[in-house]
Design a protein around this motif. Structure first.
Motif, PDB file in Angstrom:
ATOM      1  N   ARG A 195       0.835  -1.199   0.000  1.00 21.19           N
ATOM      2  CA  ARG A 195       0.000   0.000   0.000  1.00 21.19           C
ATOM      3  C   ARG A 195       0.864   1.242   0.000  1.00 21.19           C
ATOM      4  O   ARG A 195       0.581   2.212  -0.706  1.00 21.19           O
ATOM      5  CB  ARG A 195      -0.855   0.030   1.264  1.00 21.19           C
ATOM      6  CG  ARG A 195      -2.098  -0.750   1.133  1.00 21.19           C
ATOM      7  CD  ARG A 195      -3.005  -0.383   2.271  1.00 21.19           C
ATOM      8  NE  ARG A 195      -4.279  -1.049   2.074  1.00 21.19           N
ATOM      9  CZ  ARG A 195      -5.323  -0.875   2.835  1.00 21.19           C
ATOM     10  NH1 ARG A 195      -5.252  -0.068   3.862  1.00 21.19           N
ATOM     11  NH2 ARG A 195      -6.432  -1.502   2.589  1.00 21.19           N
ATOM     12  N   ARG A 198       2.398   1.861  -3.503  1.00 20.03           N
ATOM     13  CA  ARG A 198       1.404   2.298  -4.492  1.00 20.03           C
ATOM     14  C   ARG A 198       0.954   3.725  -4.185  1.00 20.03           C
ATOM     15  O   ARG A 198       0.641   4.492  -5.087  1.00 20.03           O
ATOM     16  CB  ARG A 198       0.203   1.348  -4.519  1.00 20.03           C
ATOM     17  CG  ARG A 198       0.522  -0.096  -4.854  1.00 20.03           C
ATOM     18  CD  ARG A 198       1.460  -0.271  -6.007  1.00 20.03           C
ATOM     19  NE  ARG A 198       0.860   0.024  -7.301  1.00 20.03           N
ATOM     20  CZ  ARG A 198       1.504  -0.115  -8.467  1.00 20.03           C
ATOM     21  NH1 ARG A 198       2.767  -0.514  -8.479  1.00 20.03           N
ATOM     22  NH2 ARG A 198       0.908   0.190  -9.582  1.00 20.03           N
ATOM     23  N   LEU A 201       3.482   6.031  -5.680  1.00 18.56           N
ATOM     24  CA  LEU A 201       3.260   6.204  -7.112  1.00 18.56           C
ATOM     25  C   LEU A 201       2.044   7.087  -7.384  1.00 18.56           C
ATOM     26  O   LEU A 201       2.053   7.908  -8.304  1.00 18.56           O
ATOM     27  CB  LEU A 201       3.086   4.848  -7.797  1.00 18.56           C
ATOM     28  CG  LEU A 201       4.369   4.018  -7.874  1.00 18.56           C
ATOM     29  CD1 LEU A 201       4.085   2.644  -8.439  1.00 18.56           C
ATOM     30  CD2 LEU A 201       5.406   4.724  -8.724  1.00 18.56           C
ATOM     31  N   ALA A 202       1.009   6.930  -6.579  1.00 14.14           N
ATOM     32  CA  ALA A 202      -0.186   7.763  -6.775  1.00 14.14           C
ATOM     33  C   ALA A 202       0.168   9.233  -6.571  1.00 14.14           C
ATOM     34  O   ALA A 202      -0.246  10.098  -7.350  1.00 14.14           O
ATOM     35  CB  ALA A 202      -1.297   7.333  -5.813  1.00 14.14           C
ATOM     36  N   ASN A 205       1.908  10.490  -9.535  1.00 10.36           N
ATOM     37  CA  ASN A 205       1.031  10.685 -10.684  1.00 10.36           C
ATOM     38  C   ASN A 205       0.300  12.004 -10.622  1.00 10.36           C
ATOM     39  O   ASN A 205       0.174  12.691 -11.628  1.00 10.36           O
ATOM     40  CB  ASN A 205      -0.014   9.565 -10.733  1.00 10.36           C
ATOM     41  CG  ASN A 205       0.411   8.430 -11.606  1.00 10.36           C
ATOM     42  OD1 ASN A 205       0.403   8.558 -12.820  1.00 10.36           O
ATOM     43  ND2 ASN A 205       0.843   7.329 -11.014  1.00 10.36           N
ATOM     44  N   ASN A 206      -0.216  12.338  -9.457  1.00  9.89           N
ATOM     45  CA  ASN A 206      -1.034  13.531  -9.330  1.00  9.89           C
ATOM     46  C   ASN A 206      -1.299  13.732  -7.846  1.00  9.89           C
ATOM     47  O   ASN A 206      -2.175  13.101  -7.275  1.00  9.89           O
ATOM     48  CB  ASN A 206      -2.341  13.328 -10.103  1.00  9.89           C
ATOM     49  CG  ASN A 206      -3.202  14.569 -10.118  1.00  9.89           C
ATOM     50  OD1 ASN A 206      -3.074  15.434  -9.258  1.00  9.89           O
ATOM     51  ND2 ASN A 206      -4.081  14.651 -11.087  1.00  9.89           N
ATOM     52  N   ALA A 209      -4.843  14.822  -6.751  1.00  5.95           N
ATOM     53  CA  ALA A 209      -5.818  13.745  -6.868  1.00  5.95           C
ATOM     54  C   ALA A 209      -5.596  12.716  -5.769  1.00  5.95           C
ATOM     55  O   ALA A 209      -6.557  12.187  -5.197  1.00  5.95           O
ATOM     56  CB  ALA A 209      -5.704  13.088  -8.234  1.00  5.95           C
ATOM     57  N   ALA A 210      -4.342  12.433  -5.467  1.00  5.63           N
ATOM     58  CA  ALA A 210      -4.045  11.457  -4.425  1.00  5.63           C
ATOM     59  C   ALA A 210      -4.583  11.944  -3.086  1.00  5.63           C
ATOM     60  O   ALA A 210      -5.158  11.184  -2.309  1.00  5.63           O
ATOM     61  CB  ALA A 210      -2.544  11.215  -4.344  1.00  5.63           C
ATOM     62  N   TYR A 211      -4.425  13.237  -2.848  1.00  5.32           N
ATOM     63  CA  TYR A 211      -4.926  13.805  -1.595  1.00  5.32           C
ATOM     64  C   TYR A 211      -6.450  13.684  -1.527  1.00  5.32           C
ATOM     65  O   TYR A 211      -7.018  13.256  -0.524  1.00  5.32           O
ATOM     66  CB  TYR A 211      -4.503  15.267  -1.486  1.00  5.32           C
ATOM     67  CG  TYR A 211      -5.038  15.957  -0.261  1.00  5.32           C
ATOM     68  CD1 TYR A 211      -4.475  15.696   0.993  1.00  5.32           C
ATOM     69  CD2 TYR A 211      -6.105  16.844  -0.338  1.00  5.32           C
ATOM     70  CE1 TYR A 211      -4.965  16.309   2.130  1.00  5.32           C
ATOM     71  CE2 TYR A 211      -6.601  17.463   0.796  1.00  5.32           C
ATOM     72  CZ  TYR A 211      -6.036  17.200   2.029  1.00  5.32           C
ATOM     73  OH  TYR A 211      -6.528  17.798   3.151  1.00  5.32           O
ATOM     74  N   ALA A 213      -8.210  11.567  -2.970  1.00  5.05           N
ATOM     75  CA  ALA A 213      -8.615  10.171  -2.868  1.00  5.05           C
ATOM     76  C   ALA A 213      -8.425   9.656  -1.451  1.00  5.05           C
ATOM     77  O   ALA A 213      -8.716   8.501  -1.166  1.00  5.05           O
ATOM     78  CB  ALA A 213      -7.818   9.318  -3.839  1.00  5.05           C
ATOM     79  N   GLY A 214      -7.904  10.500  -0.575  1.00  4.50           N
ATOM     80  CA  GLY A 214      -7.829  10.104   0.821  1.00  4.50           C
ATOM     81  C   GLY A 214      -6.435   9.727   1.311  1.00  4.50           C
ATOM     82  O   GLY A 214      -6.289   9.224   2.413  1.00  4.50           O
ATOM     83  N   LEU A 215      -5.399   9.963   0.496  1.00  3.68           N
ATOM     84  CA  LEU A 215      -4.054   9.640   0.950  1.00  3.68           C
ATOM     85  C   LEU A 215      -3.483  10.801   1.774  1.00  3.68           C
ATOM     86  O   LEU A 215      -3.767  11.963   1.489  1.00  3.68           O
ATOM     87  CB  LEU A 215      -3.138   9.378  -0.250  1.00  3.68           C
ATOM     88  CG  LEU A 215      -3.439   8.105  -1.021  1.00  3.68           C
ATOM     89  CD1 LEU A 215      -2.549   8.014  -2.248  1.00  3.68           C
ATOM     90  CD2 LEU A 215      -3.223   6.892  -0.136  1.00  3.68           C
ATOM     91  N   GLY A 274       5.439   8.890 -10.898  1.00  2.00           N
ATOM     92  CA  GLY A 274       4.308   8.036 -11.195  1.00  2.00           C
ATOM     93  C   GLY A 274       4.654   6.667 -11.718  1.00  2.00           C
ATOM     94  O   GLY A 274       3.808   5.793 -11.767  1.00  2.00           O
ATOM     95  N   ARG A 275       5.884   6.493 -12.159  1.00  2.00           N
ATOM     96  CA  ARG A 275       6.263   5.160 -12.605  1.00  2.00           C
ATOM     97  C   ARG A 275       7.721   4.913 -12.199  1.00  2.00           C
ATOM     98  O   ARG A 275       8.560   5.782 -12.375  1.00  2.00           O
ATOM     99  CB  ARG A 275       6.134   5.018 -14.117  1.00  2.00           C
ATOM    100  CG  ARG A 275       6.172   3.548 -14.547  1.00  2.00           C
ATOM    101  CD  ARG A 275       6.492   3.394 -15.994  1.00  2.00           C
ATOM    102  NE  ARG A 275       5.441   3.885 -16.858  1.00  2.00           N
ATOM    103  CZ  ARG A 275       5.562   3.888 -18.186  1.00  2.00           C
ATOM    104  NH1 ARG A 275       6.661   3.430 -18.752  1.00  2.00           N
ATOM    105  NH2 ARG A 275       4.598   4.349 -18.930  1.00  2.00           N
TER     106      ARG A 275
END
Ligand SMILES: Nc1ncnc2c1ncn2[C@@H]1O[C@H](COP(=O)(O)OP(=O)(O)OP(=O)(O)O)[C@@H](O)[C@H]1O
Ligand SMILES: [Mg+2]
Lengths: 328, 518
Positions: A195, A198, A201-202, A205-206, A209-211, A213-215, A274-275
């Motif tokens: 977790r 990943r 990487l999230a 990526n962005n 957006a990661a924030y 999404a709850g990270l 991101g990768r």
């Protein structure tokens, strides 16, 4: 799958064309073979062992860098951190007879503390990573200078030298290689299957957006810079054990910060984040070590070495941006 | 009455905002909003661009802290420190601009922040198989045929939006806020989304929704709340909806409705001619000619290939066959910079990915299209000229902003769209391709944009308009080509043009005899 979706999924299983690892192995083997034809001394067991061992320290540091770049960050301070750890551990061993396990503790503590400092500056104070770590680059270099106070490490106790060069329990594989294998496996597992990885990487990526999404993006950032510091200092410890020496320019003199970025990118990690490619980083370090040693064998003046490294970065970044530009 | 409300407000899923305020610096965006969201009901928020709708949703979903006021969930006050805190309480916001994680697979983007794990010899690891199965099941439940292994960067806007909806359900969130989910969707896809929403409503979920499209708002809502300049000016419950009243409350001035343009401005001179154009993949054998002063529409479902056609004409996608002529000269195969120099511009539909530079100011964005020209003249754009140009654009397009130096990032979604549009129009093109020009733009400003398009056509500009709203094409176009699966299947002109005829033209194209090539 429709024709429009013919592009293979990037994660978690890349298509064969994306397999940098195979390309790197082939290119490394081909360069070694070519140099061997010109100078057979290159292909002796001792030399190949030297090439491999030489790449280990860089690999360990560059794996930390890989994590940072995967998160769309950058860590320039790995070079002075590696030097600081080599100097502190080496001097403590040389003058105070610090046992090896103590040195391991010291190295990891320095790495965690100073790496966390980087992370807090980036995440909590919102200073761009390139500025933050440029600042701490000077700061950590200064610490090495202050601590060494004009002395340097030129001999380490036998336990250290054995750790740096021989295998444990009489195994034929040197301990640093085993350490690298462990670190590589851990990073591979983390980035590919945990977790935490990943999430890294999230964020790469962005981050917004990661924030959303709850990270917990800030916490992840701090953790990654702490890990990078930790690995840089582990690299420093391995370096002082393996070479038996440390000076105020250890790390910075060889531009380990640039080398680590170069091998991460050559290995297939995207500069835009991101990768990541963990195995690619290790193989690219091996490739760089092969090339640098080959230059010595081919009697190329040392002044050209960093030009070669620079070329490698350009080629790698160019490849990465071409792929990024090819996105639908 | 109030005793009844107290009893209701303790129900699970009853989510209330009380006196919510929000300021950015000296600017007050929300001035004390009190609104109840109830289980099993759809509350729609309407209002002009920049009225504060998205800001309210972000506060409700923990993405932005309010300056004042309280949120109450089932009667108890809640403080949401982060989006994850909101998710934990079952509150999910489907954002206005779906947020992509381009390098990750579709399945993984759906689970980010909540990846399923299983035990293993090395400790807990991500359970890829379970993740893919659950992602696929969630998409299947919404009847969305999206491959979960695709990289997220290959999704279209409509698909990104759909994935976001599935994501909310996956997280078990029962209070779902949709920020303009329908603006990138066609009427068919909107119906699909609405059937999902109805199912959720019947299931007792608490729903809220932002939209600028009056028809769909009247169709789906149980209550409509109108926001103007950060104040809740009206809340009406079904069945007392009244279109005219809603409009005037929203805009604060009466709107005149112009259903269909009066006369064509088309001249004889052909500005853009396309013959037998194919990209070998998404569309084939597309041909049309566009005269100066003419407005030509491209109708069709999302995914019909209209954007691809536009991109190929503009030179950002390679053509496999065919010819593009601009003012008589063959320009096939030239890149977009050459096209812009020759007076062709393309205003893309996805402003987040193309066109808008979010960290730069309004002025910098508006004038960025001019820089190339300035450089070729070996001159410099004076700060005064820049300010004059962007002030004109802000006025003409009714951009709501704090000042010309405000970074684009801080503007509301619809206002960003207007700035991107203005940027291309200030370059004074002879031919313009407009892809969904009013996506996310409010009713009042929409009419302004229509009037500007009319005016540009009167001045002799040739315009190709892509839109998924039939009414918009009817309002704007002299002629409409209908695209179905990458082919021109019908052409409508003059009195034949009506919303029903437009929709029919591509929906009946599936039948083999339905097409008439242009
Ligand atoms: N970070 C910020 N800093 C300063 N001002 C902001 C910021 N975010 C939003 N605003 C301002 O708040 C106002 C309301 O924005 P919001 O995004 O809520 O509008 P909206 O009603 O959703 O509009 P639209 O229909 O265009 O999406 C706008 O005028 C915008 O410029
Ligand atoms: Mg909005």
């Amino acid at each position: 799958m429709s024709a429009a979706a013919a592009r293979p999924a990037a994660d978690p299983r890349p298509g064969w064309r994306d397999r940098r690892e195979l390309v790197l192995v082939a290119v490394t083997a081909a360069s070694a073979g070519a140099v061997g034809i010109v100078n057979p001394g290159f292909l002796t067991v001792e030399n190949l062992r030297f090439v491999a061992l030489n790449s280990v320290v860089l690999s360990i540091v560059a794996l930390g860098q890989t994590l940072v770049i995967a998160m769309r960050g950058i860590d320039l301070s790995v070079a002075p951190l590696m030097g600081l750890s080599a100097m502190v551990c080496g001097l403590l061993a040389q003058t105070h007879g610090l046992p090896l396990w103590g040195a391991v503790g010291v190295a990891l503590a320095i790495g965690l503390a100073l790496g966390t400092l980087n992370g807090v500056l980036v995440a909590a104070l919102n200073i761009p990573p390139i500025i933050t770590t440029l600042g701490t680059y000077s700061l950590f270099g200064g610490l090495t200078f202050l601590y060494s106070d004009g002395t340097q490490v030129d001999q380490v106790p036998p336990a250290y030298a054995a750790f740096g060069n021989a295998g444990p329990l009489g195994l034929p594989v040197p301990t640093p290689v085993l350490v690298l294998l462990l670190v590589t496996a851990a990073c591979w597992f983390a980035l590919g299957h945990s977790r935490f990885g990943r999430a890294v990487l999230a964020v790469g990526n962005n981050a917004a957006a990661a924030y959303n999404a709850g990270l917990r993006v800030a916490v992840i950032r701090i953790q990654v810079y702490a890990l990078s510091g930790l690995l840089a200092c582990l690299g420093g410890l391995v370096f002082v054990c393996y070479t038996g020496s440390a000076t105020v320019t250890t790390g910075t003199g060889d531009h380990v910060e640039l080398q680590s970025i170069a091998v991460a990118l050559v290995g297939g990690t995207l500069i835009a984040g991101g990768r990541a490619n963990v195995l690619g980083t290790v193989l690219a370090s091996l490739f760089l070590s092969t090339v640098l040693t080959a230059l010595v064998f081919l009697q190329v003046p040392p002044i050209w070495y960093s030009a070669g490294e620079g070329l490698m970065i350009l080629v790698a970044v160019r490849g990465g941006t071409r792929r990024a530009a090819g996105r639908a | 009455m109030s005793a009844q409300r107290d009893a209701d407000s303790a129900m699970p899923g009853f989510y209330a905002a009380q006196g919510i305020r929000k300021s950015y610096g000296a600017i007050q965006v929300l001035k004390g909003i009190s609104l109840d969201l109830k289980p099993g009901r759809m509350v729609t928020i309407m209002g002009e661009n920049g009225a504060g709708k998205s800001t309210l949703f972000k506060i409700l979903a923990g993405q932005v802290p309010p300056t004042g006021g309280t949120l109450r969930l089932a009667g108890a006050p809640v403080a949401l420190a982060s989006p994850s805190a909101a998710h934990a309480r079952g509150i999910y916001l489907v954002p206005q601009e779906p947020a992509l994680l381009p390098e990750l697979s579709v399945a993984e983007t759906m689970f980010v922040g909540a990846l399923p794990t299983r035990g293993g010899p090395l400790g807990r690891r991500v359970d890829w198989a379970a993740m893919r199965a659950r992602a696929r099941a969630a998409l299947d439940a919404l009847e969305l045929p999206i491959d979960v292994d695709r990289p997220a960067r290959t999704l279209s806007i409509a698909q990104q939006q759909q994935v976001e909806c599935a994501k909310a359900l996956l997280r078990g969130c029962r209070i779902i806020l949709f920020d303009e989910p329908t603006s990138p969707l066609t009427s068919h896809e909107v119906e699909h989304l609405f059937s999902i929403m109805r199912r959720l409503k019947a299931d007792g979920c608490t729903l809220s929704f932002i939209s600028h499209r009056m028809d769909e708002v009247l169709e789906i809502s149980d209550e409509i709340a109108v926001l103007r300049d950060g104040v809740l000016v009206d809340v009406v419950a079904r069945p007392s909806f009244d279109r005219a009243r809603l409009l005037s409350r929203m805009v604060g001035r009466p709107l005149k409705a112009v259903p269909r343009r009066a006369a064509s401005n088309a001249r004889d001179e052909v500005a853009l001619e396309v013959r037998g154009l194919s990209d070998g993949l998404r569309f084939a054998d597309v041909g049309f000619s566009l005269r100066r002063g003419e407005v030509l529409g491209l109708a069709g479902l999302v995914g019909a290939g209209r954007t691809e056609i536009a991109e190929t004409v503009f030179g950002v996608r390679p053509a496999a066959a065919g010819e593009v002529r601009l003012g008589g000269a063959v320009v096939t195969g030239l890149d977009c910079h050459a096209m812009i120099r020759r007076g062709l511009v393309y205003v893309p539909e996805d402003r987040a990915r193309h066109g808008a530079v979010l960290p730069m100011t309004i002025t910098e964005n508006v004038t960025s299209g001019l820089l190339d020209r300035v450089r070729r003249r070996a001159g410099l754009l004076s700060a005064r000229d820049e300010a004059r140009i962007s002030a004109a654009a802000v006025r003409d397009f009714r951009v709501r902003c704090a000042g010309l130096d405000q970074p684009l990032r801080e503007l509301s979604g619809g206002n960003q769209q207007k700035v991107v549009f203005a940027k291309w129009m200030t370059t004074g093109p002879r031919v313009a391709i407009l892809d969904e020009p009013t996506r996310g733009v409010d009713v009042g400003a929409k009419e302004d944009i229509y009037e500007m398009i009319d005016a540009m056509a009167r001045d002799g500009m040739a315009l190709l308009v892509i839109s998924s709203e039939s009414e918009e094409l009817v309002r704007l176009c002299d002629r409409i080509l209908s695209i179905y699966e990458g082919r021109v299947v019908a052409e409508l002109s003059g009195a034949d043009i009506s919303p029903a005829a437009v929709a029919r033209s591509y929906l009946t194209a599936a039948a083999p005899s339905g097409g008439v090539a242009a």
